[in-house]
Design an enzyme around this catalytic site. Sequence first.
Site, mmCIF file in Angstrom:
data_model
loop_
_atom_site.group_PDB
_atom_site.id
_atom_site.type_symbol
_atom_site.label_atom_id
_atom_site.label_comp_id
_atom_site.label_asym_id
_atom_site.label_seq_id
_atom_site.Cartn_x
_atom_site.Cartn_y
_atom_site.Cartn_z
ATOM 1 N N ASN A 23 23.810 39.983 32.051
ATOM 2 C CA ASN A 23 22.379 39.768 32.305
ATOM 3 C C ASN A 23 21.628 40.298 31.088
ATOM 4 O O ASN A 23 22.217 40.980 30.251
ATOM 5 C CB ASN A 23 21.946 40.497 33.590
ATOM 6 C CG ASN A 23 22.202 41.988 33.502
ATOM 7 O OD1 ASN A 23 21.664 42.685 32.649
ATOM 8 N ND2 ASN A 23 23.075 42.469 34.370
ATOM 9 N N ASP A 33 30.855 40.416 35.157
ATOM 10 C CA ASP A 33 30.322 41.590 34.449
ATOM 11 C C ASP A 33 31.000 42.857 34.968
ATOM 12 O O ASP A 33 31.500 43.696 34.207
ATOM 13 C CB ASP A 33 28.807 41.647 34.701
ATOM 14 C CG ASP A 33 28.037 42.336 33.591
ATOM 15 O OD1 ASP A 33 26.792 42.384 33.691
ATOM 16 O OD2 ASP A 33 28.658 42.813 32.626
HETATM 17 N N1 APR Z 1 37.173 36.435 36.712
HETATM 18 C C1 APR Z 1 36.770 35.137 36.624
HETATM 19 N N2 APR Z 1 35.717 34.639 37.297
HETATM 20 C C2 APR Z 1 35.039 35.487 38.103
HETATM 21 C C3 APR Z 1 35.380 36.860 38.245
HETATM 22 C C4 APR Z 1 36.508 37.311 37.509
HETATM 23 N N3 APR Z 1 36.930 38.586 37.578
HETATM 24 N N4 APR Z 1 34.487 37.436 39.111
HETATM 25 C C5 APR Z 1 33.639 36.470 39.490
HETATM 26 N N5 APR Z 1 33.954 35.286 38.901
HETATM 27 C C6 APR Z 1 33.305 33.975 39.016
HETATM 28 C C7 APR Z 1 32.327 33.799 40.145
HETATM 29 O O1 APR Z 1 33.027 33.458 41.336
HETATM 30 C C8 APR Z 1 31.510 32.633 39.607
HETATM 31 O O2 APR Z 1 32.204 31.413 39.816
HETATM 32 O O3 APR Z 1 32.537 33.788 37.835
HETATM 33 C C9 APR Z 1 31.454 32.893 38.099
HETATM 34 C C10 APR Z 1 30.157 33.554 37.614
HETATM 35 O O4 APR Z 1 29.723 34.456 38.607
HETATM 36 P P1 APR Z 1 28.909 35.827 38.249
HETATM 37 O O5 APR Z 1 29.870 36.813 37.731
HETATM 38 O O6 APR Z 1 28.121 36.153 39.470
HETATM 39 O O7 APR Z 1 27.951 35.424 37.041
HETATM 40 P P2 APR Z 1 26.526 34.691 37.040
HETATM 41 O O8 APR Z 1 26.421 33.691 38.152
HETATM 42 O O9 APR Z 1 26.356 34.230 35.639
HETATM 43 O O10 APR Z 1 25.510 35.876 37.367
HETATM 44 C C11 APR Z 1 25.327 36.870 36.404
HETATM 45 O O11 APR Z 1 25.602 38.637 37.982
HETATM 46 O O12 APR Z 1 27.176 40.285 37.838
HETATM 47 C C12 APR Z 1 25.849 39.987 37.591
HETATM 48 O O13 APR Z 1 25.278 41.382 35.741
HETATM 49 C C13 APR Z 1 25.522 40.052 36.124
HETATM 50 O O14 APR Z 1 23.171 39.850 36.514
HETATM 51 C C14 APR Z 1 24.315 39.158 36.077
HETATM 52 C C15 APR Z 1 24.667 38.058 37.071
#
Ligand code: APR
Length: 170
Positions: A23, A33
């Site tokens: 983010n 993240d």
């Molecule tokens: N490895 C691969 N993919 C993952 C993992 C992992 N360990 N964890 C989650 N995902 C997938 C989720 O299921 C989704 O399909 O990655 C994709 C992106 O999800 P998010 O991590 O929620 O990212 P995003 O939608 O871009 O949101 C970002 O979320 O974690 C917070 O700090 C981050 O504020 C930011 C927001």
Amino acid sequence: MDLRAVRGDIAQADVDVVVNAANPGLLGGGGVDGAIHAAGGPSILAECRAIAEALPGSRLPRGQAVATTAGRLPARWVVHTAGPVWSATRDHSAVLRSCYVESLRLADGLGARTVAFPAISAGVYGWPLDDAALQAVSAVRSVTVEHVREARFVLFGDEVLAAFEAALAA
Ligand code: APR
């Protein structure tokens, strides 16, 4: 450059660069993240803090990318990018595509051979899976690289994997 879609935990991806779905504050979160910081250790956050402090308003503009150490991860670097939040009324597709383009360009500039991408914005940020995959694949394909040989979409779950496999086949 080969493009592949695999299922797995991106924090464990054995690649040169892991792209983080961060983010603008760069101070960690959940999802990708959270997994990257938990597995990579505090050195990643320390570098994120230093980078954020040097940015205007201490925020990374959405669509841009910055690199840090990968800490204890198998990777050599983490490239952090902040995706757009899905909106049904405003088209942020260009920002989502920019996340992939800027992250790939930065990874290529570091000399990376392999880069792992998550499904940016397709989790907490609510982007519909099918379009998230189509934007990701076409954005990565649009970049001319010198060093990167493989762009690997590392996905959590069969539904996301299927969306990316369909986008790769399109
Ligand atoms: N490895 C691969 N993919 C993952 C993992 C992992 N360990 N964890 C989650 N995902 C997938 C989720 O299921 C989704 O399909 O990655 C994709 C992106 O999800 P998010 O991590 O929620 O990212 P995003 O939608 O871009 O949101 C970002 O979320 O974690 C917070 O700090 C981050 O504020 C930011 C927001």
